[in-house]
Design a protein around this motif. Structure first.
Motif, short mmCIF file in Angstrom:
data_model
loop_
_atom_site.label_atom_id
_atom_site.label_comp_id
_atom_site.label_asym_id
_atom_site.label_seq_id
_atom_site.Cartn_x
_atom_site.Cartn_y
_atom_site.Cartn_z
N TYR A 2 35.17 -72.04 4.33
CA TYR A 2 36.39 -71.76 3.57
C TYR A 2 36.16 -71.72 2.07
CZ TYR A 2 38.67 -72.88 7.96
OH TYR A 2 39.05 -72.90 9.26
N SER A 3 35.00 -72.14 1.62
CA SER A 3 34.79 -72.30 0.18
C SER A 3 34.80 -70.97 -0.57
CB SER A 3 33.51 -73.06 -0.11
OG SER A 3 32.40 -72.37 0.40
N LEU A 4 34.16 -69.93 -0.05
CA LEU A 4 34.14 -68.66 -0.76
C LEU A 4 35.53 -68.02 -0.84
CD1 LEU A 4 32.40 -66.75 -2.35
CD2 LEU A 4 31.88 -65.55 -0.23
N PRO A 5 36.28 -67.93 0.26
CA PRO A 5 37.64 -67.37 0.12
C PRO A 5 38.52 -68.22 -0.80
CG PRO A 5 36.99 -67.40 2.42
CD PRO A 5 35.93 -68.14 1.66
N LEU A 6 38.36 -69.53 -0.75
CA LEU A 6 39.13 -70.40 -1.64
C LEU A 6 38.74 -70.17 -3.09
CD1 LEU A 6 41.18 -72.71 -1.82
CD2 LEU A 6 39.27 -74.30 -1.59
N CYS A 11 40.11 -68.03 -8.37
CA CYS A 11 39.76 -67.21 -9.54
C CYS A 11 40.85 -66.19 -9.84
CB CYS A 11 38.42 -66.50 -9.32
SG CYS A 11 36.99 -67.58 -9.53
N PHE A 12 41.34 -65.53 -8.81
CA PHE A 12 42.36 -64.51 -9.03
C PHE A 12 43.73 -65.11 -9.31
CE2 PHE A 12 39.12 -61.78 -7.29
CZ PHE A 12 39.28 -60.63 -8.04
N ALA A 15 43.18 -66.73 -13.22
CA ALA A 15 42.81 -65.84 -14.32
C ALA A 15 43.94 -64.85 -14.60
CB ALA A 15 41.53 -65.09 -13.97
N PRO A 16 44.19 -64.57 -15.88
CA PRO A 16 45.29 -63.66 -16.21
C PRO A 16 44.99 -62.19 -15.91
CG PRO A 16 44.22 -64.43 -18.20
CD PRO A 16 43.59 -65.18 -17.06
N THR A 17 43.70 -61.81 -15.84
CA THR A 17 43.35 -60.42 -15.54
C THR A 17 42.29 -60.38 -14.44
OG1 THR A 17 41.56 -60.29 -17.15
CG2 THR A 17 43.77 -59.76 -17.95
N THR A 18 42.17 -59.23 -13.83
CA THR A 18 41.16 -59.04 -12.78
C THR A 18 39.76 -59.19 -13.37
OG1 THR A 18 42.62 -57.56 -11.59
CG2 THR A 18 40.29 -57.42 -11.06
N GLN A 19 39.55 -58.67 -14.58
CA GLN A 19 38.24 -58.75 -15.21
C GLN A 19 37.83 -60.21 -15.43
OE1 GLN A 19 40.71 -56.78 -16.27
NE2 GLN A 19 39.91 -54.69 -16.20
#
Length: 103
Positions: A2-6, A11-12, A15-19
């Motif tokens: 579950y760590s990578l999907p979490l 992160c998304f 974070a305010p932007t996708t970049q």
């Protein structure tokens, strides 16, 4: 599992932007890969040429073979200094449980 999907989700979400989310994700994964690489070579007979990596590996081996209560840093030693967990190895007694952890 579950760590990578979490991690991706956090992160998304944070974070305010996708970049910035992708930058944070790549930075985290690069640091994690570095940590795992240093930890791996510390447990092999390989001796790196770089003095920096030789110091990292020396400290990690001290943690395993001298005293498990010191030298926690594997890929970065910055936290060991203020936490006073990186003393002079000569001043630390060899732990009876460093190699076995009491098992």
């Amino acid at each position: 599992m579950y760590s990578l999907p979490l991690l991706v989700g956090l992160c998304f979400l944070l974070a305010p932007t996708t970049q910035l989310a992708l930058t944070g994700l790549v930075a985290y994964l690069a640091l994690a890969l570095h940590y795992e690489w240093v930890h791996y070579i510390a447990h092999t007979r390989y001796t790196p040429k770089s003095e920096r990596y030789q110091g990292l590996i020396r400290n990690h081996r001290l943690h395993h073979f001298k005293n498990e209560h010191y030298w926690y840093g594997v890929s970065m030693l910055a936290a060991d200094r203020p936490l006073r967990t990186a003393p002079d190895p000569e001043s630390v007694e060899r732990s009876e449980t460093a190699r076995t952890l009491g098992i």
